[in-house]
Design a protein around this motif. Structure first.
Motif, PDB file in Angstrom:
ATOM      1  N   PRO A 185     -80.410 -47.040  38.410  1.00  0.00           N
ATOM      2  CA  PRO A 185     -79.056 -46.472  38.355  1.00  0.00           C
ATOM      3  C   PRO A 185     -78.606 -45.882  39.698  1.00  0.00           C
ATOM      4  CG  PRO A 185     -80.433 -45.618  36.566  1.00  0.00           C
ATOM      5  CD  PRO A 185     -81.323 -46.424  37.434  1.00  0.00           C
ATOM      6  N   ALA A 277     -77.496 -52.739  32.449  1.00  0.00           N
ATOM      7  CA  ALA A 277     -76.530 -51.662  32.733  1.00  0.00           C
ATOM      8  C   ALA A 277     -76.014 -51.773  34.163  1.00  0.00           C
ATOM      9  CB  ALA A 277     -77.201 -50.301  32.536  1.00  0.00           C
ATOM     10  N   SER A 279     -74.032 -52.570  37.325  1.00  0.00           N
ATOM     11  CA  SER A 279     -72.637 -52.997  37.441  1.00  0.00           C
ATOM     12  C   SER A 279     -72.510 -54.316  38.205  1.00  0.00           C
ATOM     13  CB  SER A 279     -71.786 -51.904  38.083  1.00  0.00           C
ATOM     14  OG  SER A 279     -72.291 -51.605  39.355  1.00  0.00           O
ATOM     15  N   ARG A 282     -73.408 -57.052  35.719  1.00  0.00           N
ATOM     16  CA  ARG A 282     -72.365 -57.175  34.697  1.00  0.00           C
ATOM     17  C   ARG A 282     -71.146 -57.907  35.266  1.00  0.00           C
ATOM     18  NH1 ARG A 282     -73.820 -53.113  30.613  1.00  0.00           N
ATOM     19  NH2 ARG A 282     -71.722 -52.797  29.798  1.00  0.00           N
ATOM     20  N   LYS A 300     -72.815 -52.500  25.360  1.00  0.00           N
ATOM     21  CA  LYS A 300     -72.392 -51.141  25.680  1.00  0.00           C
ATOM     22  C   LYS A 300     -73.549 -50.450  26.407  1.00  0.00           C
ATOM     23  CE  LYS A 300     -71.128 -47.891  22.466  1.00  0.00           C
ATOM     24  NZ  LYS A 300     -70.564 -47.450  21.185  1.00  0.00           N
ATOM     25  N   LEU A 301     -73.262 -49.567  27.358  1.00  0.00           N
ATOM     26  CA  LEU A 301     -74.330 -48.956  28.158  1.00  0.00           C
ATOM     27  C   LEU A 301     -75.417 -48.294  27.301  1.00  0.00           C
ATOM     28  CD1 LEU A 301     -72.414 -47.519  31.232  1.00  0.00           C
ATOM     29  CD2 LEU A 301     -73.915 -49.510  31.152  1.00  0.00           C
ATOM     30  N   CYS A 304     -78.045 -50.716  26.309  1.00  0.00           N
ATOM     31  CA  CYS A 304     -78.773 -51.448  27.364  1.00  0.00           C
ATOM     32  C   CYS A 304     -80.144 -50.822  27.562  1.00  0.00           C
ATOM     33  CB  CYS A 304     -78.030 -51.361  28.697  1.00  0.00           C
ATOM     34  SG  CYS A 304     -76.517 -52.305  28.754  1.00  0.00           S
ATOM     35  N   THR A 305     -80.172 -49.529  27.861  1.00  0.00           N
ATOM     36  CA  THR A 305     -81.445 -48.841  28.087  1.00  0.00           C
ATOM     37  C   THR A 305     -82.090 -48.555  26.721  1.00  0.00           C
ATOM     38  OG1 THR A 305     -80.081 -46.896  28.361  1.00  0.00           O
ATOM     39  CG2 THR A 305     -80.993 -47.831  30.352  1.00  0.00           C
TER      40      THR A 305
END
Ligand code: KG4
Ligand code: ZN
Length: 337
Positions: A185, A277, A279, A282, A300-301, A304-305
């Motif tokens: 992230p 997740a 960007s 995506r 949806k985020l 994802c995790t």
């Protein structure tokens, strides 16, 4: 034990560093709670023993919260689902033991779930849902796989990593750059402020398999060389380095997706797992999809995790097929499907 028709499932996920619980009624998600363990930042990675102890401390409050938020009492549940593997043995044991005790005390069946399969089925928690057969790129901290999903519980692995996972490529690069764990992230955020001006190698791996260890060495050598000329190279160029690393990881992944589409003729393409997740991935997949006429599915985020909603979703399908397990079930650190 009398099996009730309408499933009301409590699902538990404890495979790595997130303790999660979710409640699902008839395929509809009622709650989805997670306690993330931030303590691992201090060590630059997940320490298995520390993770197990944190799961032990978190599991009761997280399950209580999931039941409360769902407005459900434990005695109403019709099954308990848990992640059987793959994952850290000590971490999995906490979830499995908890599920066994609860199932025994409530006299309800248990459902075991494969964590990687669950990442794929996260796409069925909410609309829009892909149609079968679809192609899914599953990219997490421990796995990188391309799978053809023929039915909810029928998946064929077309390719996987021969060394590091995509998430590890992010996390190990982060370590070289002095970033906190998990670095995915952080690199994603910094990449948005930089330009992909440095070129890293794309490995030449046959078929639909992946490799990321060469990229890691390539990045390490590049940083060592640049730092010899300018000791402040990393802090002065951090955003551009992150943008360049991310661009290469994304291109490695998307090139394989294109190849898999050519082989399978799939038109519904999904991504799943923690790295979905990202960007860059995506956006890259969305624009490739528009170019190629694919229908693209990006979760949806929160799905994802690691989460327990995906464990509940998978358990829902298994419940409908009557796939239950007994008290003799054991967790599996490695668990292929
Ligand atoms: O699926 P996940 O939560 O746990 C496993 O099953 O492994 O994936 C965790 C991985 C970590 O490597 C983390 O760095 C990566 O997902 N990750 C990301 C992003 N968010 C999480 N990687 C790149 N960009 C992100 N935004
Ligand atoms: Zn995961």
């Amino acid at each position: 034990m009398i099996l009730k028709k309408s499933p009301l499932i409590l699902a538990i996920e404890s495979s790595c560093d997130d303790t999660a619980a979710a409640v699902m009624r008839d395929g509809v998600l009622l709650s989805n709670c997670v306690a993330s363990q931030t303590i691992h930042k201090e060590y630059g990675g997940v320490v298995p023993e520390v993770a197990s102890r944190a799961h032990q401390a978190n599991i009761v409050p997280v399950v209580e919260m999931a039941l409360r938020q769902a407005g459900v009492e434990a005695k109403e549940l019709t099954a308990i689902a848990f992640t059987r593997g793959p994952g850290l043995m000590g971490a999995l044991l906490v979830g499995v033991s908890f599920a066994k005790a609860m199932a025994l005390s409530l006299d309800i069946p248990m459902i075991e779930v494969n964590h990687i399969q669950a990442h794929v089925l996260a796409h069925f928690i909410e609309a829009p849902r892909p149609a079968f057969p679809f192609l899914c790129l599953t990219v997490s901290g421990g796995h990188t796989q391309l799978v053809l999903v023929e039915e909810a519980l029928k998946m064929t692995v077309l390719g996987s990593t021969i060394d590091d996972a995509a998430g590890e490529a992010f996390d190990k690069t982060g370590k070289l750059l002095g970033l906190d764990y998990p670095a995915g992230p952080v690199i994603d955020k910094l990449a948005r402020e930089g330009q992909p001006i440095y070129t890293f190698t794309e490995p030449n791996i046959a078929d639909l398999d992946f490799s990321f260890s060469g990229l890691k060495t390539n990045i390490l050598r590049f940083l060592q060389k640049e730092k010899r000329q300018n000791p402040n190279f990393i802090p002065e160029n951090l955003a551009d380095i992150c943008a360049s690393v991310q661009a290469r990881i994304v291109s490695i992944l998307l090139n394989k997706v294109e190849k898999a589409v050519a082989q399978t003729g799939a038109t519904h393409i999904a991504i799943a797992g923690g790295v979905s997740a990202n960007s860059g991935l995506r956006e890259g997949l969305e624009s490739l999809g528009t170019q190629k006429g694919w229908q693209v599915f990006v979760p949806k985020l929160a799905y994802c995790t690691d989460n327990a909603a995906m464990i509940a979703m998978t358990a829902h399908y298994k419940y409908l097929k009557g796939e239950f397990v007994g008290q003799d079930i054991v967790p599996l650190a490695r668990y292929a499907y």
